[in-house]
Write an enzyme that holds these catalytic residues in place. Structure first.
Site, PDB file in Angstrom:
ATOM      1  N   CYS A 117       0.844  -1.192   0.000  1.00 60.77           N
ATOM      2  CA  CYS A 117       0.000   0.000   0.000  1.00 60.77           C
ATOM      3  C   CYS A 117       0.883   1.247   0.000  1.00 60.77           C
ATOM      4  CB  CYS A 117      -0.923  -0.006   1.217  1.00 60.77           C
ATOM      5  SG  CYS A 117      -1.939   1.501   1.376  1.00 60.77           S
TER       6      CYS A 117
ATOM      7  N   CYS B  69      -4.647  -0.057   0.051  1.00 57.11           N
ATOM      8  CA  CYS B  69      -5.348  -1.133   0.745  1.00 57.11           C
ATOM      9  C   CYS B  69      -6.847  -0.875   0.779  1.00 57.11           C
ATOM     10  CB  CYS B  69      -4.808  -1.305   2.165  1.00 57.11           C
ATOM     11  SG  CYS B  69      -4.986   0.151   3.208  1.00 57.11           S
TER      12      CYS B  69
ATOM     13  N   CYS C 296     -11.167 -30.477  -5.126  1.00 59.33           N
ATOM     14  CA  CYS C 296     -10.095 -31.264  -4.519  1.00 59.33           C
ATOM     15  C   CYS C 296      -9.283 -30.441  -3.532  1.00 59.33           C
ATOM     16  CB  CYS C 296      -9.198 -31.860  -5.586  1.00 59.33           C
ATOM     17  SG  CYS C 296      -8.588 -30.664  -6.790  1.00 59.33           S
TER      18      CYS C 296
ATOM     19  N   HIS D  15      -5.036 -30.001 -10.121  1.00 61.11           N
ATOM     20  CA  HIS D  15      -5.591 -30.989  -9.195  1.00 61.11           C
ATOM     21  C   HIS D  15      -4.743 -31.049  -7.929  1.00 61.11           C
ATOM     22  CE1 HIS D  15      -7.836 -34.450  -7.896  1.00 61.11           C
ATOM     23  NE2 HIS D  15      -6.777 -35.243  -7.901  1.00 61.11           N
TER      24      HIS D  15
END
Length: 845
Positions: free
Chosen positions: A192, A212, A326, A805
């Site tokens: 920021c 921010c 997953c 995955h």
């Protein structure tokens, strides 16, 4: 007979409802277990709340609510009839299939068919009425039953309150002004511009400012500087850094006060050097060369080609993939392998279920207990039937073996309101882990917090290079991030030769047979973690000026379970996301005792605790300079509203100022919280007021009067919510003045409120000797030795955390086990060197 059934239902008619458009009908999953219509006992759906219950839980709901009428749903799976040639008959929809349920993907639909059965059941006598029964049932009951049977699954389509469905095109997308100021945004290292925050950062699409966000916008911490910047400049659109993908990004319109779609987001980002289209093209530029690495990694992580032996029973239950879920499965398998979580949720199962709210589908504790029990009970992980019985049983009907669970209800709850986890897209497992920890902390309800096993304190030591003075800060963390140091690879010659071959293969458009990965010693990664970090933009309170500094990080405490993330994912200079395809020899035994923080050492001198000067953007420096030199900007109309209520004028002015000129109502709450203070009616006095230098506005001159005090405007926000001032100050001190974490701290330390009140006199005095001041309680930690043993890890296959995955390996009963969605097997070769997140358990003393 018709009259008898009609009369039988008359007393229960007020409890039978017809589902309205906003009602969710849970007819595929029990609220307390993973029983479904395919389970042996079927599923009971309450005809008033439309909640589903398995056989062992419906009685509890009846006793708790007095609801007597349920619809019992049962689905039977049968083998299809065969024709004369032995093949199955042509596929056609059976007239006895009327339940709209998710299909069981474990069943080969070419060989088996569904048969559904529905009944009304009246408790407590379990009187059954078969459906459909139009002639005998009252019209209202028939309509209600038909509506329940026709209702779609609540998980089949996005919720009506989904983030994605609310988004609309921004009115600024076609005429957004973008300044030609030469700003180019790097792919990492953001901070920021107005404070030191490095999370929840937003890129303003007009001038390229990185600031921010607000703490309450999306659940992330922030000081609201992006909004302040908009109020000063009227630059309306900002994009959240970290969400930019080839498919889009999270865009917020300050002017429209909502998240929006920007049809020209690629063009707007290109203005600052972020090429989304190139990102998309780069991932597909050479698919031939990319195929082999993905396949190879896939084989390594999932142990393909090996005859893995399935494991069944308690603790070996798989989780079915709901479509890119997953990441959730891997994290939850590890979470419920930890005794603290087992005790907290499964050990308290009956109490949690007995005291669950009327809608348990929306209760975090209930759904955690349900998931934990499902994983640990063994009810949904049974070995296949013995071979000698299979043939005769299958001739009659298919009796499904419960292999894994489908946690649709849990996923919907933990993702509710979250722009990413509420979607069906793949997500980062580490981000989900931190999201889950946050949910656990928010829902402990005075009980033990199992997430304490991951919590530790970090000590940051910063030393000014010129004055040699030091500053120590402590903060809470849950993960240790280790860099993958490519320069330390032990097979550099092999890598150079491979890179030559790769380029030749790329030119010849032919795939490579083998893949060579960098082999990085773990010791090199750990050494890089310990290396001092240069802080170039450091304001030294000893020099009262900018200086260079060196920052080092150590553990102020060691957690019971140490979570290590290997930073494999990064961005290239063209913003193309890439994954470092490396091997790291992660040790089974780890000793990081030497990383223990030591605190202030003899001979070290601390930097004065003086606030740094306010950094004023060039565009508004003159206006703010006049603001500080002449008088603070205060909404006089709000001041007069409060003064008319009888409060002292100076107190009203302070209330309006400290609440950020946000209106009389918020200022009124500040007054109520500060009425008992001795300086309540004294004139507004600001640190650094009228102490301005020639080139910048500073707060250094009078900062000693606010020594160790959190920013008053943040304190005011918390007190305006009804919390005591002293409790707000304690919370902010314990969380490094982070508003969101301070609120969490308050909720998790309700029992220490009395202690906080006892120390209020100390907290409100600015000139008390800090050595005598009572220290706030701070977050609870479980400190101990820094010696650990690896007990689980999560691996990732793919080029991005947002695709691919996830698979996890867990060491149980002395052996490694692979959890690959619903498949649970004994691991033959756990790929510990290609993991993404590692979980270490503290070794016994």
């Amino acid at each position: 007979m018709a009259a008898d059934i009609g009369e039988l239902l008359v007393p229960y008619m007020p409890t039978i409802r017809v589902p309205r458009s906003g009602d969710r009908v849970y007819k595929s999953e029990c609220a307390f277990s993973f029983d479904s219509p395919e389970s042996e006992g079927g599923l009971y759906v309450c005809m008033s709340t439309f909640l589903g219950f398995g056989r062992e839980h419906v009685e509890r709901h009846y006793r708790k609510t007095g609801q007597c009428v349920y619809m019992h749903l049962k689905r039977t799976i049968k083998e299809k009839a065969t024709g004369a040639s032995g093949g199955v008959l042509p596929k056609r929809r059976s007239p006895r299939v009327f339940l709209d349920l998710e299909q069981n993907n474990d069943i080969n639909t070419e060989d088996y068919e569904y048969e559904d059965e529905a009944k009304l059941v009246i408790f407590p006598d379990h009187y059954e009425i078969s459906l459909p029964n139009i002639e005998e049932l009252p019209a209202l009951v028939t309509i209600a039953c038909d509506a329940v049977l026709a209702a779609r699954s609540p998980y089949r389509k996005p919720d009506s309150d989904s983030w994605e469905e609310e988004l609309k095109d921004s009115k600024h997308e076609n005429n957004l002004r973008q300044l030609d100021n030469g700003v180019r945004i790097p792919p990492s290292g953001w901070k920021c511009a107005w404070c030191d925050l490095r999370e929840n950062l937003w890129l303003n699409l007009t001038d390229g400012s990185i600031l921010c966000g607000k703490w309450f916008f999306d659940g992330s911490g922030g000081n609201g500087h992006a909004l302040e910047h908009y109020r000063e400049t009227n630059y309306p659109l900002a994009v959240k850094l970290g969400t930019i993908t080839p498919d889009g990004a999270d865009v917020y319109s300050f002017d429209e006060e909502e998240a929006v779609l920007d049809a020209n987001i690629a063009e707007h980002l290109m203005h600052f050097g972020i090429d989304m289209l190139k990102m998309e093209m780069s991932e597909n530029v050479n698919p031939v060369n990319d195929i082999k690495p993905r396949i190879s990694e896939w084989e390594v992580v999932q142990e393909s080609g090996m005859k893995l032996k399935p494991i069944y029973g308690s603790g070996y239950t798989g989780i079915k993939n709901l479509g890119n879920s997953c990441y959730l499965s891997s994290v939850m398998q590890i979470i419920f392998s930890i005794p603290d979580f087992q005790r907290r949720y499964v050990g308290n199962l009956q109490r949690i279920f007995d005291y669950s709210p009327l809608d348990p589908t929306q209760d975090f504790e209930t759904q955690m207990a349900k998931l934990g029990h499902g994983l640990l009970s063994g009810q949904y992980s049974k070995p296949p039937m013995k071979s000698e019985f299979i043939e005769q049983v299958m001739k009659e009907e298919y009796k499904p073996q419960q292999q894994g669970m489908a946690p649709r209800m849990f996923k919907a709850l933990v993702g509710k309101g979250h722009p990413e986890f509420s979607s069906n897209r793949q997500q980062d497992a580490l981000e989900f882990f931190l999201h889950l920890i946050n949910l656990v902390e928010r829902n402990i309800n005075g009980s033990d917090d199992p997430s304490e096993v991951f919590r530790f304190m970090v000590e940051d030591r910063v030393q000014c290079c010129q004055s040699r003075k030091v500053k120590y800060n402590q903060r809470v963390d849950y993960i240790m991030q280790l860099p993958a140091v490519l320069e330390a690879a032990s097979n550099k010659e092999e890598l150079i030769a491979y890179e030559t071959k790769r380029r030749e293969a790329e030119l010849a458009k032919r795939p490579l047979r083998d893949v060579v990965r960098a082999k990085i010693p773990f010791s090199a990664c750990l050494q890089a973690f310990q290396e001092p970090e240069n802080v170039n933009d450091f304001w030294s309170s000893a020099l009262q000026a900018k200086s260079a500094a060196i920052k080092t990080t150590h553990f102020a405490s060691f957690p019971e379970y140490l979570v290590i993330q290997v930073k494999k994912f990064t961005f290239g200079i063209d913003w193309v996301p890439k994954k470092l395809d490396v091997f790291i020899d992660m040790p089974d035994l780890l000793d990081i005792s030497h990383l223990r923080a030591t605190g202030l050492q003899p001979g070290e001198e601390e930097l004065p605790d003086i606030s740094p000067p306010i950094i004023i953007p060039d565009g508004s420096k003159d206006r703010l300079l006049n603001h500080f030199m002449e008088s603070p900007e205060i909404d006089e109309s709000a001041v007069m509203q409060l003064a008319e209520m009888g409060f002292p004028l100076e107190a009203c002015r302070k209330a309006v100022y400290y609440t950020g000129n946000l209106g009389a109502e918020l200022a009124f709450n500040w007054i109520i919280a500060h009425m008992e203070e001795p300086d309540f009616a004294e004139p507004l006095s600001l640190s650094g007021y009228n102490e301005v230098g020639h080139n910048e506005v500073g707060l250094a001159g009078g900062a000693s009067s606010m020594e160790n005090q959190p920013p008053e405007e943040i304190v005011a926000i918390i007190t305006s919510m009804g919390f005591p001032r002293n409790q707000a100050i304690h919370a902010l001190k314990a969380t490094n003045n982070n508003l969101e974490r301070a609120l969490d701290w308050i909720f998790t330390h309700a029992d220490s409120e009395d202690e906080s009140e006892a120390a209020s006199d100390v907290d409100t005095q600015s000139d008390v000797n800090t050595n005598a001041e009572a220290e706030p309680a701070g977050p609870r930690i479980k400190d101990g030795p820094g010696r650990y043993e690896l007990f689980s890890f999560i691996s990732h296959v793919g080029t991005s955390t947002m695709s691919g995955h996830y698979v996890c390996h867990i060491k149980k009963e002395g052996r490694w086990v692979i959890y690959n969605d619903h498949k649970v097997c004994a691991s033959e070769k756990p790929p510990k060197d290609v993991g993404y997140i590692y979980f270490y358990q503290r070794m016994p003393y």
